[in-house]
Design a protein around this motif. Structure first.
Motif, PDB file in Angstrom:
ATOM      1  N   THR A 228       6.040  14.038  10.291  1.00  0.00           N
ATOM      2  CA  THR A 228       4.854  14.129   9.434  1.00  0.00           C
ATOM      3  C   THR A 228       3.655  13.503  10.132  1.00  0.00           C
ATOM      4  O   THR A 228       3.811  12.712  11.073  1.00  0.00           O
ATOM      5  CB  THR A 228       5.080  13.413   8.095  1.00  0.00           C
ATOM      6  N   PRO A 232       2.810   7.671   4.798  1.00  0.00           N
ATOM      7  CA  PRO A 232       3.150   7.976   3.404  1.00  0.00           C
ATOM      8  C   PRO A 232       3.936   9.280   3.248  1.00  0.00           C
ATOM      9  O   PRO A 232       4.877   9.350   2.452  1.00  0.00           O
ATOM     10  CB  PRO A 232       1.780   8.054   2.711  1.00  0.00           C
ATOM     11  N   LYS A 233       3.561  10.300   4.001  1.00  0.00           N
ATOM     12  CA  LYS A 233       4.293  11.563   3.934  1.00  0.00           C
ATOM     13  C   LYS A 233       5.725  11.381   4.434  1.00  0.00           C
ATOM     14  O   LYS A 233       6.677  11.945   3.881  1.00  0.00           O
ATOM     15  CB  LYS A 233       3.585  12.627   4.778  1.00  0.00           C
ATOM     16  N   GLN A 236       7.708   9.762   1.740  1.00  0.00           N
ATOM     17  CA  GLN A 236       8.044  10.733   0.692  1.00  0.00           C
ATOM     18  C   GLN A 236       9.241  11.590   1.120  1.00  0.00           C
ATOM     19  O   GLN A 236      10.154  11.868   0.328  1.00  0.00           O
ATOM     20  CB  GLN A 236       6.847  11.647   0.420  1.00  0.00           C
ATOM     21  N   GLN A 239      12.414   9.489   0.984  1.00  0.00           N
ATOM     22  CA  GLN A 239      12.838   9.270  -0.395  1.00  0.00           C
ATOM     23  C   GLN A 239      13.492  10.524  -0.973  1.00  0.00           C
ATOM     24  O   GLN A 239      14.502  10.437  -1.688  1.00  0.00           O
ATOM     25  CB  GLN A 239      11.629   8.871  -1.252  1.00  0.00           C
ATOM     26  N   ALA A 240      12.944  11.689  -0.625  1.00  0.00           N
ATOM     27  CA  ALA A 240      13.518  12.941  -1.117  1.00  0.00           C
ATOM     28  C   ALA A 240      14.936  13.134  -0.585  1.00  0.00           C
ATOM     29  O   ALA A 240      15.834  13.549  -1.319  1.00  0.00           O
ATOM     30  CB  ALA A 240      12.628  14.114  -0.702  1.00  0.00           C
ATOM     31  N   SER A 243      17.296  10.859  -2.265  1.00  0.00           N
ATOM     32  CA  SER A 243      17.552  11.288  -3.642  1.00  0.00           C
ATOM     33  C   SER A 243      18.479  12.493  -3.723  1.00  0.00           C
ATOM     34  O   SER A 243      18.790  12.966  -4.823  1.00  0.00           O
ATOM     35  CB  SER A 243      16.222  11.623  -4.342  1.00  0.00           C
ATOM     36  N   PHE A 254       7.930  19.231   4.416  1.00  0.00           N
ATOM     37  CA  PHE A 254       7.122  18.149   4.988  1.00  0.00           C
ATOM     38  C   PHE A 254       6.878  18.242   6.503  1.00  0.00           C
ATOM     39  O   PHE A 254       5.871  17.735   6.991  1.00  0.00           O
ATOM     40  CB  PHE A 254       7.793  16.797   4.709  1.00  0.00           C
TER      41      PHE A 254
END
Length: 389
Positions: A228, A232-233, A236, A239-240, A243, A254
């Motif tokens: 990325t 921050p990207k 994210q 985290q995805a 999850s 991304f």
């Protein structure tokens, strides 16, 4: 085996030429050059000039050999007239080419064809002369057998072969001549390299010990990555994945690395030192199956996971032996050929005499050649791969 269509290229004989030469005062009046006691006649030269001219125009389908004219020095009148007749109309505002410009083009074309044909014909004499000196012979039966095999491969139908002869300007005698040269050159090469492929176990071991790294494979790692532009990207994306979102889906959404993105984030067989330093360090510190990142690099921020680790390997001497034997055999053959070519050049240089206006770099009285990396005319071809024998 050589395709007959390649014989259109007048210079494409199997033994590339060795740069040789000559002085013109001993060349008979009906000849353009003399190699040893054999002359290259003007009739031979003119015939192969016609073949070369047809070849230079691609031997167009249905083209008659008389349709192609060889530029005739010194005024090149017919060539100039033909160019003036067929020249495209100049673009608006551009002047028409002058007669002098057309003449210069014709002169350049003639000299290119002349040099090509002389190289071929002189090389042919060198090959035949060297074969005679070396006691290398080729029977008519051998020539015919190779010719028939090649003809069958290239022209399944007799009418196609006859059309080829018509279009190329060559006779069957010309083709048989080329096949004979090809066969002689191969036999010369075989004689020069015979017995030079023998390699001892001691030589194999010495090479292996000196070049062990060549027979090693470093550790390699298969990865899943997302690149990325911003941290921050990257967070994210990480985290995805944490999850439970499939890596492929996350990479598609991304990642800015198009190559790995197209493969669902997969990057295979990465060895140490192949990636940017920060990422490389992180990859080879990471544990298999662990999600890592973001790792800051000059390209952006990486999130990655090591999917598979392939340990480093080292071939043993026994495993590498055959490969090394083939390599050393090839090197020995190359050395023998290089030595032969050196002597061959010296020997034939003093035997080649060329008439004025037919002097090329193959002639003794030729100007000193400029620095070049091209293969010198007359050299026996080098083996391109180990024979495995």
């Amino acid at each position: 085996m050589r395709n007959l269509r390649l014989f259109l290229a007048v210079g494409a004989i199997a033994v590339p030429a060795v740069a040789l030469s000559a002085c013109g005062n001993s060349v008979p009046g009906n000849a353009v050059a003399k190699v040893g006691g054999d002359s290259i006649t003007k009739t031979q030269f003119n015939h192969w000039m016609q073949v070369a001219a047809i070849s230079s125009q691609g031997a167009l389908p249905g083209q008659q050999k008389t349709a192609v004219q060889v530029p005739q020095p010194p005024d090149f009148a017919s060539c100039v007239a033909q160019k003036q007749k067929t020249a495209p109309k100049p673009a608006k505002g551009q002047p028409k080419p002058t007669t002098a410009q057309f003449k210069a083009q014709c002169k350049q074309e003639y000299e290119g064809l002349r040099d090509q044909v002389l190289q071929f014909l002189i090389s042919a004499q060198w090959i035949q002369g060297e074969a005679s000196d070396q006691g290398v012979k080729v029977s008519d039966a051998e020539v015919n057998k190779q010719f028939q095999q090649t003809k069958k491969q290239s022209f399944p139908k007799e009418k196609d072969y006859q059309k080829f002869l018509k279009d190329s300007g060559m006779s069957q005698s010309d083709i048989l001549f080329r096949v004979r040269l090809d066969t002689l050159s191969n036999k010369l090469r075989e004689k020069v390299t015979k017995g030079k492929d023998k390699v001892t176990d001691a030589e194999v071991a010495a090479y292996y010990n000196k070049n062990k790294q060549r027979f090693a494979q470093p550790e390699r790692r298969d990865l899943r990555i997302v690149l990325t532009k911003t941290k921050p990207k990257a967070l994210q994306a990480k985290q995805a994945i944490d999850s439970g979102t499939p890596f492929k889906t996350v990479a598609k959404k991304f990642s800015i690395d198009q190559a790995s993105k197209a493969q669902g984030g997969v990057l295979l067989a990465v060895a140490k030192g192949q990636q940017e330093k920060a990422l490389d360090t992180a990859i080879f510190k990471a544990k298999k199956g662990q999600l890592n990142g973001p790792i800051k690099t000059q390209f952006g921020y990486y999130v990655f996971k090591v999917q598979k680790v392939t340990p480093a390997t080292q071939q043993s001497l026994a495993q590498a032996k055959e490969t090394i034997k083939q390599l050393l055999a090839s090197q020995n053959q190359q050395k023998a050929l290089d030595s032969f070519v050196k002597d061959f050049r010296k020997k034939w240089k003093d035997k080649t005499n060329c008439r004025k206006d037919f002097v090329t770099q193959d002639c003794k009285n030729a100007p000193k050649p400029k620095n070049t990396t091209s293969t010198p005319p007359g050299a026996v071809p080098q083996p391109t791969a180990p024979t495995g024998k």
